[in-house]
Design an enzyme around this catalytic site. Sequence first.
Site, mmCIF file in Angstrom:
data_model
loop_
_atom_site.group_PDB
_atom_site.id
_atom_site.type_symbol
_atom_site.label_atom_id
_atom_site.label_comp_id
_atom_site.label_asym_id
_atom_site.label_seq_id
_atom_site.Cartn_x
_atom_site.Cartn_y
_atom_site.Cartn_z
ATOM 1 N N GLY A 13 -70.015 -18.007 -8.279
ATOM 2 C CA GLY A 13 -70.016 -17.012 -9.365
ATOM 3 C C GLY A 13 -69.385 -15.730 -8.858
ATOM 4 N N THR A 64 -67.733 -11.904 -8.936
ATOM 5 C CA THR A 64 -66.665 -11.330 -9.755
ATOM 6 C C THR A 64 -65.559 -12.353 -10.007
ATOM 7 O OG1 THR A 64 -67.125 -9.320 -8.503
ATOM 8 C CG2 THR A 64 -65.274 -9.250 -10.018
ATOM 9 N N GLU A 116 -65.550 -2.509 -6.434
ATOM 10 C CA GLU A 116 -66.186 -1.513 -7.287
ATOM 11 C C GLU A 116 -65.167 -0.519 -7.812
ATOM 12 O OE1 GLU A 116 -69.574 0.086 -5.201
ATOM 13 O OE2 GLU A 116 -70.801 -1.420 -6.202
ATOM 14 N N ALA A 117 -64.149 -0.274 -7.028
ATOM 15 C CA ALA A 117 -63.062 0.566 -7.521
ATOM 16 C C ALA A 117 -61.955 -0.372 -7.979
ATOM 17 C CB ALA A 117 -62.555 1.477 -6.419
ATOM 18 N N LYS A 136 -61.331 6.455 -13.376
ATOM 19 C CA LYS A 136 -60.679 6.640 -12.069
ATOM 20 C C LYS A 136 -59.203 6.973 -12.287
ATOM 21 C CE LYS A 136 -59.392 4.048 -7.930
ATOM 22 N NZ LYS A 136 -59.276 2.727 -7.340
ATOM 23 N N THR A 162 -57.625 -3.396 -4.342
ATOM 24 C CA THR A 162 -56.769 -4.476 -4.824
ATOM 25 C C THR A 162 -57.495 -5.807 -5.056
ATOM 26 O OG1 THR A 162 -56.168 -4.786 -2.498
ATOM 27 C CG2 THR A 162 -54.605 -3.601 -3.878
ATOM 28 N N ILE A 172 -59.911 -6.962 -7.111
ATOM 29 C CA ILE A 172 -60.011 -7.497 -8.474
ATOM 30 C C ILE A 172 -58.618 -7.774 -9.032
ATOM 31 C CG2 ILE A 172 -60.637 -6.880 -10.855
ATOM 32 C CD1 ILE A 172 -63.251 -5.849 -9.871
#
Lengths: 493, 533
Positions: free
Chosen positions: B23, B25, B60-61, B89, B355, B357
């Site tokens: 699972g 992200t 997270e970013a 952001k 980078t 995600i």
Amino acid sequence: MAAHQLPASWVIVGSGFYPWLVALFLQKTLVKPLQRAGRQPIRLTLLQQQSAAPERVITTSSALRHFNKNNGLSEANFVRGCRACFNLGTVIQRALPTEDRSLSGAGAKKSSGFFFAEGPYGYIMRGVRFHHLLAHGAAQGFTAKLDAFSVAAQLAQQNRFTPPSTRSDSLFSSLDYGYRFHAAHYTEYLSKLLEDADISVYRSGLSRVQLEPDHQSIAALELDNGDRVSGDFFIDVSENRVLKSALPKSDHCVSPCHPTAVLQTAGVQTRDSKAPLKPYQHLMLGRGEISIASTSHKQGYSQQFAVAASGENSAKVFWDLQPWQGNCVALGPALSNRPPIIIDEVHSLLNGLHELARFWPKRDATDTDAVSKKWFNRNLSAEGEQIFDMDSLLFKASFAHFGAELSHGAKEMLALFCETGVLPAREQQTLAESQWIALLYALGLPLKFDNILARQFDGAALVKQLTQLKKSIQQAAGSAPLHEEFLRLNRLV
Amino acid sequence: MPAKRVPEKHGADFIQSVVIVGGGTAGWMTAAALSELIGRDRLDITLVESEQIGTVGVGEATLPHLRHFNTRLGINEHDFVRQTQASYKLGIEFVNWGQVGEAYIHPFGDFSRPIAGIDFYHYWLRAQREGFEHRLFDFSLPVVAAKGNKFSYPSANKASLQSDFSYAFHIDANLYAAYLRQYAEARGVSRIEGKVLDIELNQSSGEAEALVLEGGWRYAADFFIDCSGFRSLVLGKVLATPFIDWSHWLPCDRAVALPTKNSGPLLPYSRATAHRAGWQWRIPLRHRTGHGHVYCSSYSRDDAALDTLIANVDGEPLADPRVLTFTAGRRSQAWVKNCAAIGLSSGFLEPLESTSIYLIQIAIMKLIEFFPKRQAPQQKNRDAFNRHLSLEYERIRDFLILHYHVTRRQDSEFWNYCRTMPIPDSLQERIQVFQELAHVPRYTNGLFLPPSWVAVLLGQGAIPKNFQTMVNIHSRDLLHKELEKIKQSIYQAAHSFADHQTVLDKHCAESPQENTAAQPWPPSAMSLYGVFS
């Protein structure tokens, strides 16, 4: 770095419109801005090699239109001056193969034409590219071709023309176009435009290229009439590569596709003035030749490229991989020899000049100059590689029975596109993705792709949507004036 | 248990069932995208995960591209912001990278606009050589807005300076995964709770046939997507796909993470502060601030790294520190036989430029683009997918190495190593052409385009020897006056924005609405630098 580090004296060598277009480019991008700023001037010398003006019609892409626009040249004056007409693209027709449905065509029958244009074909819907939607529509029995969704194609088919609209919601907003004109008229137009510019013009043959003692750079040119022309930087746009071939190691030319030699024949006819002036050119592939037929206002011009063993009348197809050597750069016909199809000679020369403007030469050989050369040569070579992939496909379609082979890049593109409808990951520099796709469609390839995202669309609803879109494009095209009428109404003739 | 039976569906030539292993992200982004874009009537999607195995909770970013992903899924942006405790952001602040005491922001936008067809930074390069005192970063709207703690959506008026930037989010990745889980399950994705024990391979083809779970459960599928994180259960363990190790270029191999309570105003940018043997992230969310210290174990002991982190967080810790170990690099192929790896199972690049995600998103989109068919040769699809992914990874890798290599720091062995280490040729020549000509070669396939390279190179003090010749033609006074004017207009535009917190409060207070054409948020684009490009 200061502006005076630019070479102070530039010499351009070539025939026809090429040296004049280079001079205009330099005048607009270097000489004038430096003058306006009160900086040390740059001196331009143009050596017009003595040769008969080429009897031919030039067909350009939108590159020339954008160049003119960006440099404040009035389109009306240009069209009038060159006695030009508009060009929305190229109808590509193929001789159909006798047996199999491969690229090679040698049969007597011709395919229906496919219109190759610069603007988009259809539009992306819910993230799905249009050709995938069309393929899904075709699986439901929808029969329209991809070019039915090009506004340029529809205008051209009806012999109509209109410039792009500035309204973003208009079907004409994405339209782009080029021109057709007689080469001699363009040369005349350019030379007139530069009449008042401080350019030294020599009309003479070249008897000798004098090299610097290290033999790496050019010192001066000795002309047939006894004059001597020296300079800091030389631009070779001659068809016989007179400057480039005087430098050492000037044989970095490649011809990555086969055949490597083509025979060129050309003919000019007077156009039947009763026949409508079409806003497109015609390209015929197959039966061992590539034929281009273009017309300008008064003349029709046809040009054939046929396969030939190397011989007197054949010309080697090449692209110089090291166009910038020493203090000399080869552009236009000195950079490459290939049929002016899709990427025309003006487009190619302007590309080279824009690249040069990114890496302007310095007066003295420095590390910086070496880096500039490296990247300039690399970028132009990358462009050449792509253009050869394109040529390779066209050559294969025309000369297959003479052993034409696809380049590696073209093979890869063909294999992936036919299977998946997706182009390989590569740096797109010269042709937009939509143009590559149009070209592959024009070649009548057996496309086997079926995109899973397109299946989101209900077949019947999609067919209805496509039908409506096609109708809207046709109707919009029908509302534009006829090509000749547009020229007349705008007093362009 | 017998193999799961797959009902015959419409479009039988495409694969009809996938099992997602893991699972987190990556897993839930994949499940959500497949369920929405391909649909339950065409594809059975099963996701196997175990609550006993934690997730890394990467990314997270984020980058602006995530907005494009969410848009494709029809996700309401305000609802997403609310559910994931997101903040906006505008870029990343890099502190102490070029030299201790220096800082710059890598923004989601270009620096001003080209003048006479020449990129703005060339004019700035000339001006600064003549003593012009303002920084290049004063000419970036998102930078000025970020430093003023301001935020606004980009304007739809392309003529306006306020249209020249994009934005992303800081999110709670675990909440995002949970949000997507709900989304995917509502679209028919089956979730199986269980630990994967083995993967059965077909004896002759070597393709995966079924997952074997603890308790003997067996799940067969046409295709397997490995989202098992660092464990890389399918690609790594079972298919033994070689791992290309880049740790000689990106030597950091550990991270210790520590969430804290918020302290001070909620900033619309992340921060990456370089330390003696690595760097520390600071990611402000609405409900907490994420902190972490990425470091190289050859140059720092674990306890020293933790001390450095604790000494540099600005809020009260909310949990115990969590340590992660990793190696920078990627699998030589991300799609092998009938298995594709997405996320950390296919490779790892440290989160310096947010980078992770993005790489998940690109892999999902490419997998859909080259979606596999049953009983058809997949080599071309696989090769094309792998080629795209390797280009993405390698270009991001080079951009990350750039941060470490282009430094003047000499205060630790770590920085001495990074400054002097051999770097990939592809990066070496990019640095060289910038140093000589201030030119940044542009590529088509890759995330970071010239504005990003310019931000990092100039932000870290790599001032080139030359700049575009033609910027010399204007007089000094004229140029400096023009730059002053541009700077003023950027300042005014940025300060016309509202306070970041105020914007967030407003957006979070709005009730979820139908995703219609009249959305209040701007369109999305697969670009770092604008939403209308």
